[in-house]
Structure formats: C-alpha cells, structure tokens
Design a protein around this motif. Structure first.
Motif, mmCIF file in Angstrom:
data_model
loop_
_atom_site.group_PDB
_atom_site.id
_atom_site.type_symbol
_atom_site.label_atom_id
_atom_site.label_comp_id
_atom_site.label_asym_id
_atom_site.label_seq_id
_atom_site.Cartn_x
_atom_site.Cartn_y
_atom_site.Cartn_z
ATOM 1 N N ARG A 8 0.818 -1.220 0.000
ATOM 2 C CA ARG A 8 0.000 0.000 0.000
ATOM 3 C C ARG A 8 0.854 1.273 0.000
ATOM 4 O O ARG A 8 0.586 2.180 -0.786
ATOM 5 C CB ARG A 8 -0.968 -0.011 1.180
ATOM 6 N N ALA A 11 2.398 1.702 -3.479
ATOM 7 C CA ALA A 11 1.412 2.159 -4.466
ATOM 8 C C ALA A 11 1.106 3.644 -4.281
ATOM 9 O O ALA A 11 0.978 4.382 -5.258
ATOM 10 C CB ALA A 11 0.135 1.333 -4.347
ATOM 11 N N ALA A 12 1.020 4.096 -3.032
ATOM 12 C CA ALA A 12 0.763 5.515 -2.770
ATOM 13 C C ALA A 12 1.915 6.377 -3.264
ATOM 14 O O ALA A 12 1.707 7.446 -3.840
ATOM 15 C CB ALA A 12 0.536 5.731 -1.278
ATOM 16 N N GLU A 14 3.980 5.629 -5.709
ATOM 17 C CA GLU A 14 3.982 5.597 -7.167
ATOM 18 C C GLU A 14 2.844 6.423 -7.761
ATOM 19 O O GLU A 14 2.958 6.910 -8.877
ATOM 20 C CB GLU A 14 3.899 4.152 -7.652
ATOM 21 N N ASP A 15 1.755 6.601 -7.021
ATOM 22 C CA ASP A 15 0.651 7.442 -7.499
ATOM 23 C C ASP A 15 1.068 8.903 -7.623
ATOM 24 O O ASP A 15 0.510 9.649 -8.424
ATOM 25 C CB ASP A 15 -0.558 7.347 -6.567
ATOM 26 N N ASP A 16 2.047 9.319 -6.817
ATOM 27 C CA ASP A 16 2.530 10.697 -6.849
ATOM 28 C C ASP A 16 3.501 10.961 -8.000
ATOM 29 O O ASP A 16 3.863 12.096 -8.250
ATOM 30 C CB ASP A 16 3.205 11.056 -5.525
ATOM 31 N N GLN A 17 3.938 9.902 -8.685
ATOM 32 C CA GLN A 17 4.902 10.040 -9.774
ATOM 33 C C GLN A 17 4.251 10.734 -10.971
ATOM 34 O O GLN A 17 3.120 10.439 -11.338
ATOM 35 C CB GLN A 17 5.399 8.651 -10.194
ATOM 36 N N ARG A 19 3.297 11.668 -14.757
ATOM 37 C CA ARG A 19 3.140 10.866 -15.974
ATOM 38 C C ARG A 19 4.255 11.146 -16.960
ATOM 39 O O ARG A 19 4.524 10.367 -17.857
ATOM 40 C CB ARG A 19 1.844 11.145 -16.706
ATOM 41 N N GLN A 28 0.795 -2.094 -12.697
ATOM 42 C CA GLN A 28 -0.659 -1.900 -12.712
ATOM 43 C C GLN A 28 -1.315 -2.714 -11.605
ATOM 44 O O GLN A 28 -2.361 -2.356 -11.092
ATOM 45 C CB GLN A 28 -1.237 -2.326 -14.065
#
Length: 102
Positions: A8, A11-12, A14-17, A19, A28
C-alpha cells in the motif's frame, strides 16, 4: 502484514509520480505470495518468506499474461511484524523501497 507495510505505501508513492517522468511506469497490479512454512534465523526468531509478482501494461484483469514473478522478495518476522526486502545479497527494511534512508 506485507500489504500494509509494503504494498500500500509503495502504491501511494507511485501514485505521486508524474506521468511525464522518465522513471519506469509503476506496476498496474501486484500480488503477494507467502511461503506457509516458518523459518528460524540465527538469533532464533521465526519468519516467513514472501514474493511479490508485478504486472505491467494494460492487459485483461483475468489474464495470467504479463506477470513478472518475484519482482520483490523478502521476509516478514512473525512476532514483531518487521518486513524486509531483498536487495542484492542483503535484506533491508521495507522502507528502503519507499525511498527512505535506512
């Protein structure tokens, strides 16, 4: 334990990375496989080994295609709940993958 301490937060992060970053695109989907057999280290503490499989790209959710087995491997201690990941020949705390200096 592995989901809460490693998957978790990873994933959090990597969400801030962005695009537009040149860094590798995050997985994914991830799945954790835990070896059901407990092992004992040199100091007598019990631990379980685990492996995380990662899937990259846009593939159907039911498909077994695109999975990279053992993308992350490590161990989790039964009593304390400490999670370690394997980096080369050494084991480091899971926070290592989150960019923390440990």
């Amino acid at each position: 334990m592995v989901q809460r301490v490693l998957i978790r937060p990873l994933a959090a992060k990597e969400d801030d990375q962005s695009r537009f970053s040149r860094a590798r695109l995050p997985a994914q989907e991830r799945r954790v496989r835990v070896d059901g057999e407990t092992h004992v280290d040199a100091s007598g503490k019990e631990y379980l080994t685990f492996a995380v499989d990662a899937r990259h790209g846009l593939l159907p959710a039911n498909s077994d295609e695109g999975w990279r087995r053992d993308a992350i491997t490590g161990c989790v201690y039964v009593d304390g709940g400490d999670v370690f990941v394997k980096s080369g020949d050494k084991y480091r705390p899971a926070a290592f993958l989150l960019g923390k200096n440990v």
